[in-house]
Enzyme design. Sequence first.
Site, short mmCIF file in Angstrom:
data_model
loop_
_atom_site.label_atom_id
_atom_site.label_comp_id
_atom_site.label_asym_id
_atom_site.label_seq_id
_atom_site.Cartn_x
_atom_site.Cartn_y
_atom_site.Cartn_z
NE ARG A 1 -4.50 -2.87 -0.49
CZ ARG A 1 -5.14 -2.07 0.34
NH1 ARG A 1 -4.55 -0.99 0.83
NH2 ARG A 1 -6.39 -2.30 0.68
CE LYS B 1 -9.49 -1.17 -0.31
NZ LYS B 1 -9.82 -0.33 0.85
CG ASP C 1 -12.70 1.65 1.77
OD1 ASP C 1 -12.33 0.49 1.59
OD2 ASP C 1 -12.45 2.30 2.81
CG HIS D 1 -18.01 7.10 2.73
ND1 HIS D 1 -17.88 7.83 3.88
CD2 HIS D 1 -16.77 6.60 2.45
CE1 HIS D 1 -16.59 7.78 4.27
NE2 HIS D 1 -15.91 7.03 3.43
CE LYS E 1 -3.47 2.25 3.00
NZ LYS E 1 -4.41 2.03 4.11
CD GLU F 1 -13.43 -0.80 6.87
OE1 GLU F 1 -12.76 -1.49 6.09
OE2 GLU F 1 -13.15 0.39 7.12
CD GLU G 1 -7.02 4.86 3.79
OE1 GLU G 1 -6.63 3.80 4.31
OE2 GLU G 1 -8.22 5.12 3.57
#
Length: 698
Positions: A343, A379, A384, A540, A306, A412, A310
């Site tokens: 990723r 993904k 996400d 989201h 990654k 999640e 983030e």
Amino acid sequence: MNNRLLCLICIFFGFLVGVLWAEDGYRLWLRYEPITDSVRIQEYKNSIKQIVLPESFRSDDVIKKELQRGLSGLLGVTVPCTDSITQNGALVIGTAEDSDAVRKCIDASTLEACGPDGYVIRSVQFNDRSVTIIAGNTHSGLLYGVFHFLRLMETTQSLCDLSIQQKPGIQNRLLNHWDNLDGSVERGYAGESIWDWETLPETVSPRIKDYARANASIGINGVVVNNVNSQAEILTADYIRKATAIADVLRPYGIRLYFSIKFTSPHVIGGLETSDPLDTEVVEWWKKKAAEIYAAIPDFGGFLVKAYSEGQPGPQQYGRSHADGANLLAKALAPHGGVVMWRSFVYDLTIDSDRTKCAYLEFVPLDGKFASNVLIQTKNGPIDFQPREPFNPLFGAMKKTPLMMELQITQEYTGQAKHLVYLAPQWKEVLDADTYANGAGTTVATIIDGSAQGHSVSGIAGVSGIGSDRNWTGHHFSQANWYAFGRLAWDADLSSEAIVEEWIRMTWSNEPEVVKVIADIMDGSWQSCIDYMTPLGLHHLMAEGHHYGPGPGYVHPQRHDWSSTYYHKADAEGIGFDRSKTGTNAVSQYYSPLNERFNSLETCPQEYLLWFHHVSWSHRMASGDSLWDQLQARYRGGADDVKKMKAAWISLAGKVDQERFEHVNRRLEMQLTNAEQWRDICLAYFGQFVKVNEEFNH
Ligand code: GCW
């Protein structure tokens, strides 16, 4: 002995038996419970009177052990292992090299077509005997064949006239653990990590072997042991030693071990001034590190990265690209046969203010610039792991680069280990989606298995939800998502319903009534979750941080792309994110005719409506209802569905074991309370905007 003492002893032993036989979910779908159908038992006993194994497997090989464990559980007998066929009902396991029966009964080209992981299971006549053959080209192929055979028995299917040929569609079928070195698990809801780094390598928990068995039984052949938010320490000699002990347990089950690495490791643990991918000392450092790892773990799989996302470091901080970074690592791993899984989960809003567009804009220009042992891990959707997203437009857009898909098994954003949500329908929707990359029929599945764009390396990863809870996944039903991930990674054409049926029969019961009730609960559970959380393309809306409950009004103090309001954009006029041509034009990242289909309010599929459009509250939906009416109906319907799921579950009282029954029942209670909260909070929040929309109210 007085009566009281006798009584106490009886209670104690009763308790012990209760504990030992408790149905706590530890055995997953490999329960091997005694078969109760007497006709089937007779058939099975006739078909399996002896096991004929290659000599090298006869001592303590895992194939032999699994077969004996399975057969003694299912049939209550110990079937003898022999080196030759002496009677009808021989079960022969072998490759063409080591078995006469395989060589004579299975066509060489058929076996060759199975590749390294595939197998053939066939009922044949050999030297006037009725024999069942499980043939493969490698130990892994045979192990997968044996698990298939045991699955047939666990689901009480006939073993007569078998003619099965299988090979996986995707080469690298991995679990990604987001496990930290301190034992915590990012987005894990089933206790601490199963890797006890503190006591490794001296003590290896027996659990790891059971974990490996479970993975092998569904064809998973790789495990990334640590979090993508990586700690550089994973590459120190100490951790390599610890990981070696894990790899030794995984190896007999055909599972390779991988690391998530920190891009700045040469600087952080190597003492170099820089981690610039074009610096010669950095290149040398990675080369040596790879050699060190392979000396300890000869079948090491490679690195997952990654980068520049983030808060994780990446090549960009040295003015280099993703390709420079990935190729640096690829070069170090290539001589040993390792791969880099780089990723694409990046969203630098200086590139575009619509988060869904960022990864495409960064990666597509790099197509063709990656080394041949680099896979881009992407993904399923462009944001996400939301309850529902359209497929990620990167699939199909990088024709010269193999793309892996990353799915999230850990729930999640779908109720974590508290909600019963069966995710195979979500994954099927993405795998079956047509990208139109090479014209109609270029499904996402054909992109990731390499067939559509001619790639010889392919992969799929599931973010594991596994932890040290006794039942592995927190919720007994979250086990189904682990199971379904493996089955779809093996064969993306399997239907979600077929997988559910297999899993229920192995995990709960073969009773048709029980199978039906549980299948009904599971089949609709994903759609219900979407409806009570984020219907009609919303996304989201969760509360910040824990990502569990509703937070439609949430505004992040610094980052608007972490605010719910950024995504739903509700106002007096309407709701939804305008990604049409007149909005952010994210639709243009899809091939025609999808791009036009998503762009038009009339043709955009209802399930993605508010993903692509800002729609007026009074907009007439296909049903004739207004958008606001439809939104309310979805939220209410979703919560009502949970009530029905709960009632259906209660009808199983006494038909499934008490321990798991009660556990699931308690979770369904929580799910219902939470679903009602989602419904009430979201409708109250959005309702404020509708109230001020005068035109609509009149
Ligand atoms: O889904 C988000 C999670 C982060 C995670 C990140 C990622 C590992 O909230 O916890 O970090 O995605 O996929 O990198």
